[in-house]
Scaffold this motif. Sequence first.
Motif, mmCIF file in Angstrom:
data_model
loop_
_atom_site.group_PDB
_atom_site.id
_atom_site.type_symbol
_atom_site.label_atom_id
_atom_site.label_comp_id
_atom_site.label_asym_id
_atom_site.label_seq_id
_atom_site.Cartn_x
_atom_site.Cartn_y
_atom_site.Cartn_z
ATOM 1 N N VAL A 57 36.009 23.285 0.280
ATOM 2 C CA VAL A 57 35.979 22.845 -1.105
ATOM 3 C C VAL A 57 36.882 21.621 -1.251
ATOM 4 C CG1 VAL A 57 36.259 23.504 -3.526
ATOM 5 C CG2 VAL A 57 35.715 25.258 -1.811
ATOM 6 N N ALA A 58 36.305 20.529 -1.749
ATOM 7 C CA ALA A 58 37.063 19.306 -2.028
ATOM 8 C C ALA A 58 36.575 18.769 -3.367
ATOM 9 C CB ALA A 58 36.876 18.285 -0.916
ATOM 10 N N PRO A 59 37.127 19.269 -4.472
ATOM 11 C CA PRO A 59 36.596 18.935 -5.802
ATOM 12 C C PRO A 59 36.587 17.445 -6.124
ATOM 13 C CG PRO A 59 38.105 20.793 -5.925
ATOM 14 C CD PRO A 59 38.219 20.235 -4.549
ATOM 15 N N GLY A 60 37.501 16.693 -5.530
ATOM 16 C CA GLY A 60 37.549 15.267 -5.819
ATOM 17 C C GLY A 60 36.519 14.448 -5.077
ATOM 18 N N LEU A 61 35.803 15.071 -4.155
ATOM 19 C CA LEU A 61 34.825 14.356 -3.333
ATOM 20 C C LEU A 61 33.427 14.822 -3.703
ATOM 21 C CD1 LEU A 61 36.671 14.593 0.107
ATOM 22 C CD2 LEU A 61 36.849 12.786 -1.614
ATOM 23 N N LYS A 62 32.978 14.429 -4.869
ATOM 24 C CA LYS A 62 31.752 14.997 -5.431
ATOM 25 C C LYS A 62 30.486 14.592 -4.691
ATOM 26 C CE LYS A 62 33.541 15.760 -10.092
ATOM 27 N NZ LYS A 62 33.562 17.221 -9.939
ATOM 28 N N VAL A 106 39.912 11.028 2.608
ATOM 29 C CA VAL A 106 39.402 11.434 3.911
ATOM 30 C C VAL A 106 40.033 10.591 5.016
ATOM 31 C CG1 VAL A 106 37.335 11.740 5.324
ATOM 32 C CG2 VAL A 106 37.245 12.202 2.862
ATOM 33 N N THR A 107 40.242 9.316 4.740
ATOM 34 C CA THR A 107 40.926 8.463 5.712
ATOM 35 C C THR A 107 42.299 9.037 6.045
ATOM 36 O OG1 THR A 107 39.814 6.539 4.741
ATOM 37 C CG2 THR A 107 41.654 6.109 6.231
ATOM 38 N N ALA A 108 43.026 9.451 5.022
ATOM 39 C CA ALA A 108 44.360 10.031 5.235
ATOM 40 C C ALA A 108 44.278 11.291 6.079
ATOM 41 C CB ALA A 108 45.017 10.324 3.893
ATOM 42 N N LEU A 109 43.277 12.129 5.830
ATOM 43 C CA LEU A 109 43.117 13.354 6.611
ATOM 44 C C LEU A 109 42.787 13.037 8.064
ATOM 45 C CD1 LEU A 109 42.819 16.351 7.073
ATOM 46 C CD2 LEU A 109 40.544 16.250 6.033
ATOM 47 N N LEU A 110 41.830 12.137 8.291
ATOM 48 C CA LEU A 110 41.475 11.777 9.660
ATOM 49 C C LEU A 110 42.662 11.168 10.400
ATOM 50 C CD1 LEU A 110 37.941 10.197 9.031
ATOM 51 C CD2 LEU A 110 38.454 12.505 9.847
ATOM 52 N N ALA A 111 43.488 10.404 9.671
ATOM 53 C CA ALA A 111 44.664 9.791 10.290
ATOM 54 C C ALA A 111 45.721 10.821 10.652
ATOM 55 C CB ALA A 111 45.260 8.742 9.346
ATOM 56 N N ALA A 112 45.742 11.952 9.955
ATOM 57 C CA ALA A 112 46.725 13.003 10.229
ATOM 58 C C ALA A 112 46.348 13.848 11.443
ATOM 59 C CB ALA A 112 46.887 13.897 9.003
ATOM 60 N N LEU A 113 45.077 13.901 11.792
ATOM 61 C CA LEU A 113 44.623 14.824 12.834
ATOM 62 C C LEU A 113 45.217 14.553 14.213
ATOM 63 C CD1 LEU A 113 40.889 15.304 11.814
ATOM 64 C CD2 LEU A 113 42.782 16.912 11.507
ATOM 65 N N PRO A 114 45.336 13.304 14.673
ATOM 66 C CA PRO A 114 45.895 13.105 16.015
ATOM 67 C C PRO A 114 47.337 13.586 16.164
ATOM 68 C CG PRO A 114 44.802 11.111 15.245
ATOM 69 C CD PRO A 114 44.887 12.031 14.075
ATOM 70 N N GLU A 151 46.847 20.366 4.337
ATOM 71 C CA GLU A 151 47.916 21.034 3.589
ATOM 72 C C GLU A 151 49.283 20.703 4.167
ATOM 73 O OE1 GLU A 151 49.188 25.570 2.162
ATOM 74 O OE2 GLU A 151 47.501 25.261 3.531
ATOM 75 N N THR A 152 49.406 20.769 5.487
ATOM 76 C CA THR A 152 50.680 20.482 6.146
ATOM 77 C C THR A 152 51.115 19.041 5.923
ATOM 78 O OG1 THR A 152 50.207 22.134 7.852
ATOM 79 C CG2 THR A 152 51.880 20.492 8.360
ATOM 80 N N ALA A 153 50.141 18.123 5.927
ATOM 81 C CA ALA A 153 50.442 16.706 5.765
ATOM 82 C C ALA A 153 50.622 16.303 4.304
ATOM 83 C CB ALA A 153 49.343 15.865 6.406
ATOM 84 N N GLY A 154 50.455 17.253 3.385
ATOM 85 C CA GLY A 154 50.624 16.950 1.968
ATOM 86 C C GLY A 154 49.493 16.133 1.379
ATOM 87 N N ILE A 155 48.291 16.312 1.928
ATOM 88 C CA ILE A 155 47.113 15.603 1.413
ATOM 89 C C ILE A 155 46.380 16.555 0.477
ATOM 90 C CG2 ILE A 155 44.993 14.385 2.012
ATOM 91 C CD1 ILE A 155 46.231 14.064 4.864
#
Length: 274
Positions: free
Chosen positions: A45-50, A158-166, A26-30
Amino acid sequence: MNAEPTPEQAELIEAEAYESMMRVAETAGIPGFRAVRSRSGLALVAPGLKKILVFNRVLALGVSEPASEDYIDELAALYAPHALPWAVELSPHARPEPIPQWLRDRRIRRGAPSAVLVRSTRDIPEVKTDLEIRPWQPEDNDAGAVLAAQTFSVPEEVTALLAALPHAPRWRQWLVLDAGKVVATGLLYLGEGLAWTGWAATHPEYRGRGLHGAIVSARIQDAAQHGCSWVVSDTAIGTEAKPDPSYRNHLRKGFRVVHERHSYLAVPGVVKAA
Protein backbone atom coordinates in the motif's frame (compact mmCIF):
# COMPACT_ATOMS: atom_id res chain seq x y z
CA MET A 1 18.09 -24.72 -1.67
CA ASN A 2 19.36 -27.33 -4.13
CA ALA A 3 16.07 -28.51 -5.60
CA GLU A 4 14.40 -26.30 -8.18
CA PRO A 5 11.94 -23.95 -6.47
CA THR A 6 8.28 -24.81 -6.76
CA PRO A 7 5.90 -22.36 -8.46
CA GLU A 8 4.72 -21.39 -4.99
CA GLN A 9 8.26 -20.64 -3.82
CA ALA A 10 8.85 -18.54 -6.93
CA GLU A 11 5.87 -16.37 -6.00
CA LEU A 12 6.86 -16.17 -2.35
CA ILE A 13 10.42 -14.94 -2.96
CA GLU A 14 9.02 -11.96 -4.88
CA ALA A 15 6.66 -11.19 -2.00
CA GLU A 16 9.54 -11.57 0.46
CA ALA A 17 11.64 -9.11 -1.56
CA TYR A 18 8.91 -6.48 -1.65
CA GLU A 19 8.12 -6.92 2.03
CA SER A 20 11.81 -6.37 2.73
CA MET A 21 11.69 -3.29 0.52
CA MET A 22 8.87 -1.85 2.63
CA ARG A 23 10.90 -2.47 5.80
CA VAL A 24 13.84 -0.64 4.25
CA ALA A 25 11.55 2.34 3.57
CA GLU A 26 10.50 2.39 7.21
CA THR A 27 14.06 2.08 8.49
CA ALA A 28 15.27 4.81 6.13
CA GLY A 29 12.47 7.16 7.21
CA ILE A 30 10.80 7.20 3.79
CA PRO A 31 7.07 7.65 4.45
CA GLY A 32 4.16 6.35 2.43
CA PHE A 33 5.06 2.69 1.95
CA ARG A 34 3.41 -0.17 3.82
CA ALA A 35 3.18 -3.95 3.60
CA VAL A 36 0.20 -5.72 5.14
CA ARG A 37 0.92 -9.43 5.60
CA SER A 38 -1.64 -12.16 6.10
CA ARG A 39 -1.45 -15.92 5.73
CA SER A 40 -3.21 -15.61 2.38
CA GLY A 41 -1.11 -12.89 0.76
CA LEU A 42 0.91 -9.69 0.98
CA ALA A 43 -0.71 -6.34 0.23
CA LEU A 44 1.52 -3.40 -0.71
CA VAL A 45 0.00 0.00 0.00
CA ALA A 46 1.40 3.38 -1.08
CA PRO A 47 -1.46 5.90 -0.88
CA GLY A 48 0.60 8.74 -2.33
CA LEU A 49 1.39 6.80 -5.50
CA LYS A 50 -2.04 6.64 -7.07
CA LYS A 51 -0.84 5.62 -10.53
CA ILE A 52 1.95 3.25 -9.47
CA LEU A 53 0.47 -0.25 -9.30
CA VAL A 54 3.77 -1.91 -8.45
CA PHE A 55 3.44 -0.51 -4.91
CA ASN A 56 -0.35 -0.91 -4.73
CA ARG A 57 -0.92 -4.57 -5.38
CA VAL A 58 -1.36 -7.97 -3.75
CA LEU A 59 1.34 -10.61 -4.12
CA ALA A 60 1.23 -14.36 -3.45
CA LEU A 61 -2.55 -14.41 -2.99
CA GLY A 62 -3.67 -17.90 -2.00
CA VAL A 63 -0.13 -19.32 -2.24
CA SER A 64 0.93 -20.07 1.34
CA GLU A 65 -2.64 -20.75 2.45
CA PRO A 66 -5.96 -20.72 0.62
CA ALA A 67 -7.63 -17.34 0.40
CA SER A 68 -11.28 -16.70 1.20
CA GLU A 69 -13.99 -14.46 -0.22
CA ASP A 70 -13.88 -12.52 3.03
CA TYR A 71 -10.18 -11.85 2.48
CA ILE A 72 -10.91 -10.40 -0.98
CA ASP A 73 -13.37 -8.02 0.70
CA GLU A 74 -10.75 -7.16 3.34
CA LEU A 75 -8.35 -6.21 0.57
CA ALA A 76 -10.94 -4.00 -1.08
CA ALA A 77 -11.57 -2.33 2.29
CA LEU A 78 -7.83 -1.81 2.77
CA TYR A 79 -7.47 0.19 -0.44
CA ALA A 80 -10.89 1.88 -0.53
CA PRO A 81 -10.13 4.81 1.86
CA HIS A 82 -7.29 5.91 -0.42
CA ALA A 83 -9.38 5.94 -3.63
CA LEU A 84 -6.56 4.44 -5.64
CA PRO A 85 -6.36 1.67 -8.21
CA TRP A 86 -4.77 -1.57 -7.06
CA ALA A 87 -3.98 -4.93 -8.53
CA VAL A 88 -3.74 -8.61 -7.72
CA GLU A 89 -0.92 -10.66 -9.24
CA LEU A 90 -2.71 -13.99 -9.46
CA SER A 91 -0.68 -17.16 -9.82
CA PRO A 92 -2.37 -20.07 -11.65
CA HIS A 93 -1.46 -22.10 -8.54
CA ALA A 94 -3.40 -19.83 -6.15
CA ARG A 95 -5.94 -21.60 -3.99
CA PRO A 96 -8.84 -22.13 -4.03
CA GLU A 97 -9.83 -22.37 -7.68
CA PRO A 98 -12.77 -19.90 -7.44
CA ILE A 99 -10.49 -16.88 -6.75
CA PRO A 100 -10.74 -15.55 -10.35
CA GLN A 101 -14.52 -15.69 -10.14
CA TRP A 102 -14.51 -13.95 -6.76
CA LEU A 103 -12.47 -11.15 -8.32
CA ARG A 104 -14.78 -10.89 -11.32
CA ASP A 105 -17.81 -10.82 -9.04
CA ARG A 106 -16.35 -7.65 -7.51
CA ARG A 107 -15.59 -6.12 -10.92
CA ILE A 108 -11.88 -6.66 -10.50
CA ARG A 109 -10.94 -7.34 -14.10
CA ARG A 110 -8.21 -9.50 -15.58
CA GLY A 111 -5.42 -7.61 -17.34
CA ALA A 112 -2.26 -8.47 -19.23
CA PRO A 113 -0.20 -11.55 -18.39
CA SER A 114 3.38 -11.60 -17.14
CA ALA A 115 5.88 -14.41 -16.77
CA VAL A 116 7.55 -15.75 -13.65
CA LEU A 117 10.92 -17.23 -14.58
CA VAL A 118 13.59 -19.30 -12.83
CA ARG A 119 17.19 -20.24 -13.49
CA SER A 120 19.85 -22.29 -11.74
CA THR A 121 23.01 -20.43 -10.77
CA ARG A 122 25.12 -23.20 -12.31
CA ASP A 123 26.59 -22.84 -15.81
CA ILE A 124 26.43 -19.08 -15.50
CA PRO A 125 26.36 -17.17 -18.80
CA GLU A 126 29.31 -14.92 -19.55
CA VAL A 127 29.01 -11.23 -18.75
CA LYS A 128 29.65 -9.54 -22.11
CA THR A 129 30.15 -5.79 -22.29
CA ASP A 130 32.99 -3.44 -23.14
CA LEU A 131 31.87 -1.13 -20.32
CA GLU A 132 32.56 -1.31 -16.59
CA ILE A 133 30.09 -3.52 -14.69
CA ARG A 134 30.15 -3.91 -10.92
CA PRO A 135 28.07 -3.77 -7.72
CA TRP A 136 27.03 -0.42 -6.25
CA GLN A 137 29.65 1.47 -4.26
CA PRO A 138 29.07 4.38 -1.86
CA GLU A 139 30.55 6.89 -4.30
CA ASP A 140 27.80 5.99 -6.79
CA ASN A 141 25.27 7.68 -4.52
CA ASP A 142 21.79 7.40 -6.04
CA ALA A 143 22.77 7.28 -9.73
CA GLY A 144 21.35 3.78 -10.27
CA ALA A 145 18.13 4.65 -8.47
CA VAL A 146 17.69 7.80 -10.54
CA LEU A 147 18.14 5.86 -13.80
CA ALA A 148 15.62 3.20 -12.73
CA ALA A 149 13.13 5.84 -11.59
CA GLN A 150 13.41 7.71 -14.89
CA THR A 151 13.01 4.50 -16.88
CA PHE A 152 9.88 3.42 -15.02
CA SER A 153 8.48 6.97 -14.66
CA VAL A 154 8.11 6.81 -10.88
CA PRO A 155 8.21 9.80 -8.50
CA GLU A 156 10.90 10.93 -6.10
CA GLU A 157 9.56 8.83 -3.20
CA VAL A 158 10.37 5.71 -5.19
CA THR A 159 13.77 7.10 -6.15
CA ALA A 160 14.55 7.55 -2.46
CA LEU A 161 13.49 3.97 -1.72
CA LEU A 162 15.54 2.50 -4.56
CA ALA A 163 18.53 4.56 -3.41
CA ALA A 164 18.19 3.14 0.12
CA LEU A 165 18.23 -0.51 -0.96
CA PRO A 166 21.97 -0.95 -1.66
CA HIS A 167 22.63 0.08 1.96
CA ALA A 168 20.33 -2.67 3.29
CA PRO A 169 21.12 -6.31 4.15
CA ARG A 170 20.23 -8.85 1.45
CA TRP A 171 20.02 -6.19 -1.28
CA ARG A 172 22.52 -5.69 -4.09
CA GLN A 173 22.43 -3.13 -6.88
CA TRP A 174 24.41 -3.75 -10.06
CA LEU A 175 25.60 -0.98 -12.36
CA VAL A 176 27.05 -0.59 -15.83
CA LEU A 177 29.15 2.54 -16.21
CA ASP A 178 30.57 4.39 -19.20
CA ALA A 179 33.39 6.69 -18.12
CA GLY A 180 31.82 6.90 -14.66
CA LYS A 181 28.27 7.51 -15.90
CA VAL A 182 25.69 4.92 -14.83
CA VAL A 183 23.99 3.67 -18.00
CA ALA A 184 22.32 0.45 -16.78
CA THR A 185 21.25 -0.97 -13.44
CA GLY A 186 19.38 -3.83 -11.77
CA LEU A 187 18.49 -5.03 -8.28
CA LEU A 188 19.17 -8.38 -6.63
CA TYR A 189 17.52 -9.65 -3.44
CA LEU A 190 19.26 -12.53 -1.65
CA GLY A 191 16.92 -14.95 0.11
CA GLU A 192 17.78 -18.26 1.75
CA GLY A 193 19.20 -20.20 -1.18
CA LEU A 194 16.86 -18.42 -3.58
CA ALA A 195 17.33 -14.93 -5.06
CA TRP A 196 15.01 -12.50 -6.85
CA THR A 197 15.90 -9.90 -9.48
CA GLY A 198 14.02 -6.84 -10.66
CA TRP A 199 14.09 -3.14 -11.52
CA ALA A 200 16.53 -3.48 -14.41
CA ALA A 201 16.90 -0.35 -16.50
CA THR A 202 19.08 0.86 -19.36
CA HIS A 203 19.63 4.46 -20.46
CA PRO A 204 17.83 5.03 -23.80
CA GLU A 205 21.06 5.98 -25.59
CA TYR A 206 22.65 2.65 -24.60
CA ARG A 207 19.87 0.23 -25.52
CA GLY A 208 20.60 -2.47 -28.05
CA ARG A 209 24.15 -2.96 -26.77
CA GLY A 210 23.52 -6.03 -24.60
CA LEU A 211 23.67 -4.19 -21.28
CA HIS A 212 20.47 -5.70 -19.92
CA GLY A 213 21.79 -9.18 -20.67
CA ALA A 214 25.06 -8.30 -18.96
CA ILE A 215 23.18 -7.14 -15.85
CA VAL A 216 21.18 -10.39 -15.88
CA SER A 217 24.38 -12.48 -16.02
CA ALA A 218 26.13 -10.42 -13.35
CA ARG A 219 23.26 -10.86 -10.92
CA ILE A 220 23.17 -14.63 -11.49
CA GLN A 221 26.88 -14.77 -10.70
CA ASP A 222 26.42 -12.61 -7.62
CA ALA A 223 23.56 -14.78 -6.36
CA ALA A 224 25.73 -17.88 -6.75
CA GLN A 225 28.58 -16.26 -4.82
CA HIS A 226 26.15 -15.51 -1.98
CA GLY A 227 24.97 -19.10 -1.68
CA CYS A 228 21.83 -18.99 -3.81
CA SER A 229 21.25 -22.00 -6.07
CA TRP A 230 18.37 -20.45 -7.99
CA VAL A 231 17.27 -17.04 -9.23
CA VAL A 232 13.67 -15.97 -9.84
CA SER A 233 12.55 -13.03 -11.94
CA ASP A 234 9.32 -11.74 -13.46
CA THR A 235 8.70 -9.70 -16.56
CA ALA A 236 6.10 -8.64 -19.07
CA ILE A 237 5.74 -11.02 -22.00
CA GLY A 238 4.75 -8.79 -24.88
CA THR A 239 3.26 -10.39 -27.98
CA GLU A 240 4.36 -13.17 -30.28
CA ALA A 241 5.16 -10.60 -32.95
CA LYS A 242 6.91 -8.28 -30.49
CA PRO A 243 8.12 -10.05 -27.34
CA ASP A 244 9.16 -7.89 -24.43
CA PRO A 245 12.96 -7.30 -24.58
CA SER A 246 13.42 -8.26 -20.91
CA TYR A 247 11.46 -11.49 -21.44
CA ARG A 248 13.57 -12.31 -24.51
CA ASN A 249 16.84 -11.60 -22.70
CA HIS A 250 15.93 -13.80 -19.73
CA LEU A 251 15.19 -16.72 -22.04
CA ARG A 252 18.50 -16.16 -23.83
CA LYS A 253 20.28 -16.31 -20.47
CA GLY A 254 18.82 -19.71 -19.64
CA PHE A 255 15.75 -18.78 -17.61
CA ARG A 256 12.65 -20.87 -18.13
CA VAL A 257 9.05 -19.88 -17.57
CA VAL A 258 7.63 -21.30 -14.35
CA HIS A 259 4.18 -20.02 -15.18
CA GLU A 260 2.31 -17.09 -16.62
CA ARG A 261 0.08 -15.09 -14.33
CA HIS A 262 -2.47 -12.35 -14.85
CA SER A 263 -2.82 -9.02 -13.12
CA TYR A 264 -6.35 -8.25 -11.97
CA LEU A 265 -7.07 -4.52 -11.82
CA ALA A 266 -9.35 -2.91 -9.23
CA VAL A 267 -10.54 0.61 -10.09
CA PRO A 268 -11.99 2.97 -7.46
CA GLY A 269 -15.71 3.44 -7.93
CA VAL A 270 -15.96 0.27 -9.99
CA VAL A 271 -15.15 -2.38 -7.37
CA LYS A 272 -18.32 -3.55 -5.65
CA ALA A 273 -19.25 -5.95 -2.88
CA ALA A 274 -20.16 -9.41 -4.10
